[in-house]
Design a protein around this motif. Structure first.
Motif, mmCIF file in Angstrom:
data_model
loop_
_atom_site.group_PDB
_atom_site.id
_atom_site.type_symbol
_atom_site.label_atom_id
_atom_site.label_comp_id
_atom_site.label_asym_id
_atom_site.label_seq_id
_atom_site.Cartn_x
_atom_site.Cartn_y
_atom_site.Cartn_z
ATOM 1 N N PHE A 128 92.503 90.297 66.917
ATOM 2 C CA PHE A 128 91.140 89.763 66.905
ATOM 3 C C PHE A 128 91.085 88.244 66.756
ATOM 4 C CE2 PHE A 128 89.880 94.167 66.029
ATOM 5 C CZ PHE A 128 88.762 94.273 66.850
ATOM 6 N N ALA A 129 92.212 87.613 66.466
ATOM 7 C CA ALA A 129 92.211 86.159 66.255
ATOM 8 C C ALA A 129 91.584 85.373 67.409
ATOM 9 C CB ALA A 129 93.633 85.670 65.980
ATOM 10 N N PRO A 130 91.896 85.684 68.683
ATOM 11 C CA PRO A 130 91.265 84.917 69.761
ATOM 12 C C PRO A 130 89.742 85.020 69.767
ATOM 13 C CG PRO A 130 93.136 86.174 70.586
ATOM 14 C CD PRO A 130 92.870 86.665 69.194
ATOM 15 N N TRP A 131 89.228 86.174 69.349
ATOM 16 C CA TRP A 131 87.772 86.373 69.341
ATOM 17 C C TRP A 131 87.151 85.780 68.087
ATOM 18 C CZ3 TRP A 131 86.799 87.382 74.055
ATOM 19 C CH2 TRP A 131 87.703 88.124 74.816
ATOM 20 N N LEU A 132 87.876 85.758 66.985
ATOM 21 C CA LEU A 132 87.389 85.098 65.779
ATOM 22 C C LEU A 132 87.303 83.595 65.981
ATOM 23 C CD1 LEU A 132 89.456 87.169 63.203
ATOM 24 C CD2 LEU A 132 86.962 86.960 63.143
ATOM 25 N N ARG A 133 88.225 83.048 66.763
ATOM 26 C CA ARG A 133 88.200 81.604 67.032
ATOM 27 C C ARG A 133 86.979 81.198 67.856
ATOM 28 N NH1 ARG A 133 94.040 82.486 68.077
ATOM 29 N NH2 ARG A 133 95.140 81.794 66.197
ATOM 30 N N LYS A 134 86.360 82.139 68.536
ATOM 31 C CA LYS A 134 85.162 81.846 69.325
ATOM 32 C C LYS A 134 83.899 81.856 68.482
ATOM 33 C CE LYS A 134 87.072 83.587 73.698
ATOM 34 N NZ LYS A 134 87.037 82.283 74.400
ATOM 35 N N SER A 135 84.030 82.249 67.217
ATOM 36 C CA SER A 135 82.898 82.249 66.296
ATOM 37 C C SER A 135 82.707 80.853 65.717
ATOM 38 C CB SER A 135 83.151 83.248 65.169
ATOM 39 O OG SER A 135 82.177 83.114 64.152
ATOM 40 N N SER A 136 81.496 80.591 65.282
ATOM 41 C CA SER A 136 81.242 79.307 64.618
ATOM 42 C C SER A 136 81.718 79.326 63.171
ATOM 43 C CB SER A 136 79.739 78.985 64.662
ATOM 44 O OG SER A 136 78.995 80.006 64.018
ATOM 45 N N GLY A 137 82.122 80.494 62.696
ATOM 46 C CA GLY A 137 82.629 80.609 61.331
ATOM 47 C C GLY A 137 83.218 81.990 61.114
ATOM 48 N N GLY A 138 84.409 82.199 61.635
ATOM 49 C CA GLY A 138 85.037 83.516 61.564
ATOM 50 C C GLY A 138 85.412 83.888 60.133
ATOM 51 N N ARG A 139 85.273 85.168 59.836
ATOM 52 C CA ARG A 139 85.585 85.678 58.497
ATOM 53 C C ARG A 139 86.480 86.907 58.617
ATOM 54 N NH1 ARG A 139 83.476 81.494 57.649
ATOM 55 N NH2 ARG A 139 81.506 81.064 56.592
ATOM 56 N N VAL A 140 87.532 86.955 57.808
ATOM 57 C CA VAL A 140 88.366 88.146 57.682
ATOM 58 C C VAL A 140 88.308 88.576 56.222
ATOM 59 C CG1 VAL A 140 90.680 89.124 57.854
ATOM 60 C CG2 VAL A 140 89.913 87.433 59.540
ATOM 61 N N VAL A 141 87.975 89.838 55.999
ATOM 62 C CA VAL A 141 87.972 90.404 54.650
ATOM 63 C C VAL A 141 88.926 91.589 54.644
ATOM 64 C CG1 VAL A 141 86.608 91.437 52.805
ATOM 65 C CG2 VAL A 141 85.581 89.694 54.284
ATOM 66 N N ASN A 142 89.986 91.473 53.873
ATOM 67 C CA ASN A 142 90.983 92.527 53.766
ATOM 68 C C ASN A 142 90.732 93.348 52.502
ATOM 69 O OD1 ASN A 142 92.388 91.584 56.067
ATOM 70 N ND2 ASN A 142 93.506 90.101 54.824
ATOM 71 N N LEU A 143 90.838 94.662 52.630
ATOM 72 C CA LEU A 143 90.668 95.519 51.459
ATOM 73 C C LEU A 143 92.019 95.728 50.795
ATOM 74 C CD1 LEU A 143 88.115 96.900 50.236
ATOM 75 C CD2 LEU A 143 87.823 95.787 52.460
ATOM 76 N N ALA A 144 92.149 95.158 49.608
ATOM 77 C CA ALA A 144 93.336 95.386 48.785
ATOM 78 C C ALA A 144 92.998 96.499 47.798
ATOM 79 C CB ALA A 144 93.736 94.099 48.076
ATOM 80 N N SER A 145 93.526 96.455 46.611
ATOM 81 C CA SER A 145 93.260 97.458 45.591
ATOM 82 C C SER A 145 93.678 96.898 44.246
ATOM 83 C CB SER A 145 94.049 98.739 45.884
ATOM 84 O OG SER A 145 94.043 99.599 44.759
ATOM 85 N N ASP A 146 92.920 97.246 43.204
ATOM 86 C CA ASP A 146 93.333 96.751 41.899
ATOM 87 C C ASP A 146 94.597 97.441 41.400
ATOM 88 O OD1 ASP A 146 92.446 99.198 40.930
ATOM 89 O OD2 ASP A 146 91.177 98.354 39.353
ATOM 90 N N THR A 147 95.035 98.498 42.081
ATOM 91 C CA THR A 147 96.316 99.109 41.712
ATOM 92 C C THR A 147 97.460 98.114 41.838
ATOM 93 O OG1 THR A 147 96.683 99.944 43.960
ATOM 94 C CG2 THR A 147 95.592 101.427 42.405
ATOM 95 N N ALA A 148 97.315 97.165 42.775
ATOM 96 C CA ALA A 148 98.352 96.154 42.962
ATOM 97 C C ALA A 148 98.291 95.073 41.890
ATOM 98 C CB ALA A 148 98.216 95.517 44.348
#
Length: 251
Positions: A128-148
């Motif tokens: 998705f990086a090429p399409w995120l770069r076409k945004s005026s403000g791309g955001r990636v939110v990764n789901l981690a876990s408090d178990t880590a």
């Protein structure tokens, strides 16, 4: 409407947290929400509910364990919308919560968890990086876990995969920051959703009595953090992991 006019992709959005994130993004004004899900029945139902509520949404199949499937998803989304403004990497698998010790986990399970949770997240960002770069403000939110964050026992493959997500988030933030793309992680605690119904009740009680806010955690408790990180107000926040667990563990 903090996500007004934005194209949001949520993986694993057929049920549970993923579906809650998709619904929240639509309610926050997203121009379109893409439901990416391996289970067609769940994915179609999730998208149909959004459409029925008057939102723009579609279901597209995704198997995070299959690199070709990830590439196909990104290509289809790019062809439809021409850009992506937010990618929520929610899709993941967990097996044997509170079950096998590190000595009992079999190699097949370990490799499957890593291929979906870690490799799948990396490949999704890459696709998705090429399409995120076409945004005026791309955001990636990764789901981690408090178990880590607290080192949950008898769950090593999952805990290790989510620890990798936290480290990956930091490194990606540095690599993608020059393109104006932020990369952050949210680390929920054990949430009461369909996907966790199989978790032993004693494990739920461990969390619910050990939190600073001593009650069950629900999907609604997590969506605010995800919406914040997807929105314009978090444009200078990157590389961070935000625990959302009622104070079971502090970061």
């Amino acid at each position: 409407m903090p996500l007004s006019g934005r194209i949001i992709v949520v993986t694993g959005a057929g049920r549970g947290l993923g579906r809650a994130f998709a619904e929240a993004a639509a309610g926050a004004g997203a121009e379109a929400v893409v439901i990416a899900e391996i289970n067609r029945e769940w994915g179609e139902a999730s998208a149909a509910a959004l459409v029925e509520a008057g939102h723009e949404a579609c279901f597209l199949p995704l198997d995070l364990g299959d690199p070709a499937s990830i590439e196909a998803l990104a290509g289809e989304v790019g062809a439809r919308y021409g850009r992506v403004d937010g990618l929520v990497n929610n899709g993941a698998i967990a097996t044997g919560i509170g079950g096998k010790t590190f000595e009992e986990i079999d190699i097949e399970t370990w490799d499957r968890v890593m291929s979906v949770n870690v490799r799948g997240t990396w490949l999704a960002v890459k696709a998705f990086a090429p399409w995120l770069r076409k945004s005026s403000g791309g955001r990636v939110v990764n789901l981690a876990s408090d178990t880590a964050l607290w080192g949950a026992p008898r769950l090593l493959s999952y805990v290790s995969s989510k620890g990798a997500i936290i480290s990956m988030t930091r490194s990606l933030a540095r690599e993608m920051g020059g393109d104006g793309i932020t990369v952050n992680a949210v680390a929920p605690g054990l949430v009461r959703v369909e996907a966790t119904e199989y978790v032993p009740e004693e494990r739920h009680r461990l969390y619910e009595t050990g939190r600073a806010i001593p009650r069950p955690q629900y999907a609604d408790d997590v969506i605010g953090a995800v919406l914040y990180l997807l929105g314009s107000g978090a444009g200078f926040v990157t590389g961070q992991t935000l625990p959302v667990n009622g104070g079971f563990v502090f970061n």
